[in-house]
Design a protein around this motif. Sequence first.
Motif, PDB file in Angstrom:
ATOM      1  N   VAL A 118      -0.709   7.876   4.559  1.00 43.11           N
ATOM      2  CA  VAL A 118      -1.883   7.823   4.539  1.00 43.11           C
ATOM      3  C   VAL A 118      -2.183   6.270   4.123  1.00 43.11           C
ATOM      4  CG1 VAL A 118      -3.047   7.622   1.723  1.00 43.11           C
ATOM      5  CG2 VAL A 118      -1.829   9.647   2.421  1.00 43.11           C
ATOM      6  N   ALA A 119      -0.956   5.186   4.300  1.00 47.27           N
ATOM      7  CA  ALA A 119      -2.062   3.593   3.705  1.00 47.27           C
ATOM      8  C   ALA A 119      -2.062   4.053   5.319  1.00 47.27           C
ATOM      9  CB  ALA A 119      -0.412   3.520   4.216  1.00 47.27           C
ATOM     10  N   GLU A 120      -1.559   3.736   6.484  1.00 50.17           N
ATOM     11  CA  GLU A 120      -1.722   3.890   7.960  1.00 50.17           C
ATOM     12  C   GLU A 120      -3.613   4.463   7.926  1.00 50.17           C
ATOM     13  OE1 GLU A 120       2.207   3.735  10.210  1.00 50.17           O
ATOM     14  OE2 GLU A 120       0.232   5.684  10.837  1.00 50.17           O
ATOM     15  N   LEU A 121      -3.574   5.293   7.620  1.00 50.92           N
ATOM     16  CA  LEU A 121      -5.682   6.463   7.213  1.00 50.92           C
ATOM     17  C   LEU A 121      -6.162   5.433   6.203  1.00 50.92           C
ATOM     18  CD1 LEU A 121      -4.314   9.783   7.383  1.00 50.92           C
ATOM     19  CD2 LEU A 121      -6.045   8.827   9.439  1.00 50.92           C
ATOM     20  N   ALA A 145       0.714  -1.037   0.067  1.00 55.42           N
ATOM     21  CA  ALA A 145      -0.169  -0.151   0.072  1.00 55.42           C
ATOM     22  C   ALA A 145       0.921   1.446   0.087  1.00 55.42           C
ATOM     23  CB  ALA A 145      -0.749  -0.329   1.579  1.00 55.42           C
ATOM     24  N   ARG A 146       1.592   1.131   1.055  1.00 51.37           N
ATOM     25  CA  ARG A 146       2.774   2.232   0.466  1.00 51.37           C
ATOM     26  C   ARG A 146       3.628   2.663  -0.219  1.00 51.37           C
ATOM     27  NH1 ARG A 146       8.119   3.436   2.219  1.00 51.37           N
ATOM     28  NH2 ARG A 146       8.662   5.154   3.695  1.00 51.37           N
ATOM     29  N   ALA A 147       4.093   1.613  -1.660  1.00 46.02           N
ATOM     30  CA  ALA A 147       4.509   1.680  -2.081  1.00 46.02           C
ATOM     31  C   ALA A 147       3.820   2.246  -3.002  1.00 46.02           C
ATOM     32  CB  ALA A 147       5.574  -0.093  -2.960  1.00 46.02           C
ATOM     33  N   GLU A 148       2.249   1.877  -3.351  1.00 43.16           N
ATOM     34  CA  GLU A 148       1.517   2.076  -4.215  1.00 43.16           C
ATOM     35  C   GLU A 148       1.547   3.510  -3.809  1.00 43.16           C
ATOM     36  OE1 GLU A 148      -3.303   2.505  -4.461  1.00 43.16           O
ATOM     37  OE2 GLU A 148      -2.441   0.364  -3.585  1.00 43.16           O
ATOM     38  N   ILE A 149       1.190   4.465  -2.819  1.00 43.21           N
ATOM     39  CA  ILE A 149       0.828   5.446  -2.798  1.00 43.21           C
ATOM     40  C   ILE A 149       1.930   6.883  -3.048  1.00 43.21           C
ATOM     41  CG2 ILE A 149       0.745   7.147  -0.713  1.00 43.21           C
ATOM     42  CD1 ILE A 149      -1.108   4.872   0.313  1.00 43.21           C
ATOM     43  N   VAL A 150       3.680   5.734  -2.685  1.00 39.53           N
ATOM     44  CA  VAL A 150       4.512   6.702  -3.569  1.00 39.53           C
ATOM     45  C   VAL A 150       4.445   6.996  -4.553  1.00 39.53           C
ATOM     46  CG1 VAL A 150       6.943   6.868  -2.989  1.00 39.53           C
ATOM     47  CG2 VAL A 150       5.899   5.685  -0.906  1.00 39.53           C
TER      48      VAL A 150
END
Lengths: 87, 274
Positions: A80-83, A4-9
Amino acid sequence: MNPARAEIVDWLWAWFKNRDASSVKFRTEGEVRYLDLGLIDSMGLMELIGAIEEKHGVRFDERHFQDPRFLTMGGLAELVAELRKKE
Amino acid sequence: MILGVDHIALSSESRAAFEAELSALKDGRMAVRFVEKDLPNSPTKKPYLSHYEETHDVAYLQPFSGIAIELTSHGSRTPDADAGYQAVFDRMPAGSSPRASAVSSADEIWKSFGFGDVKPARWNGAPIWHAANLPTTPPDGLSILAVLSPTHDLERSASFWTALGFKPESFGASWKRLKYASPLPRKSLDLALVQTGQPKGARLDSAGFPCLAFWTTDVAADCARLAAAGLSGTTEPSDHRVNGNELKLVFAKGPCGELVELIQVVRAGARSAR
């Protein structure tokens, strides 16, 4: 890196590239402090916050903004991933 | 969500005087980020103007450190400078003159801020303060160290500013020191609330520093939230294009007449300067 983090980055870099194509040259695996590098200024940050909230269906509050992670590309993606997980 | 303190408004004496006032600020080595002449003026501002004109002139100046100053000409200004805020500068600005102060606790307040000896003065028709001998060498160029906000109800004012995101730092019998700490550069502010006799009633064309402006990610949500802390007289959000940025602006007052502006960026210009 969590998917998820990678996708958001990736999404964040696409947002920056859309605003200024030359910004991609700053992309590294390390932490990128986008304000310090001048990729956006404070007003651009406000626009970015609105774009993130709209795209990812999250809502930031003052606590997130005071979080040091907010000011790095990877840290912001992590927040953002956490949220997204919570909502 | 409030993101920071953007600027303090400084009223220009007249549109004819605007250039000279701008030059004086530049002489103080403030960087001019933009100047916009004949900018459309929103009718929603009327309740906060003594005299409305369809256009106004705006210059946005960035001191060496601290929040920016927005020099604004609404055509004329009313001489009620004592109704607004009082900026605290790191040195005596050129063209200022000493004045007597009615704030009996001034020494105690400024000691708590660590500014050393701070003197009252008058500048651009407004009461200001300036450090006389800062303990550290000040940077090159005039800077705003803090803002003093007179209030007739210290506790209600403190609740209002706290709702805006300020945190209490210290206090005395007739004053409170609050701080807004923004992670963004030059968007933090030290604020001194000082008990005085009468409510404030500054308008946007009052002489001096009538208004403090904040950035928000959502003007409507923040206005609704701040109403519980005494925000009132909220104008309808109006759309503006300033320096290439699309903005949504709201003007309102705090429980003791503190005039504030909330700014939401709808779309930032590629080379915005704030």
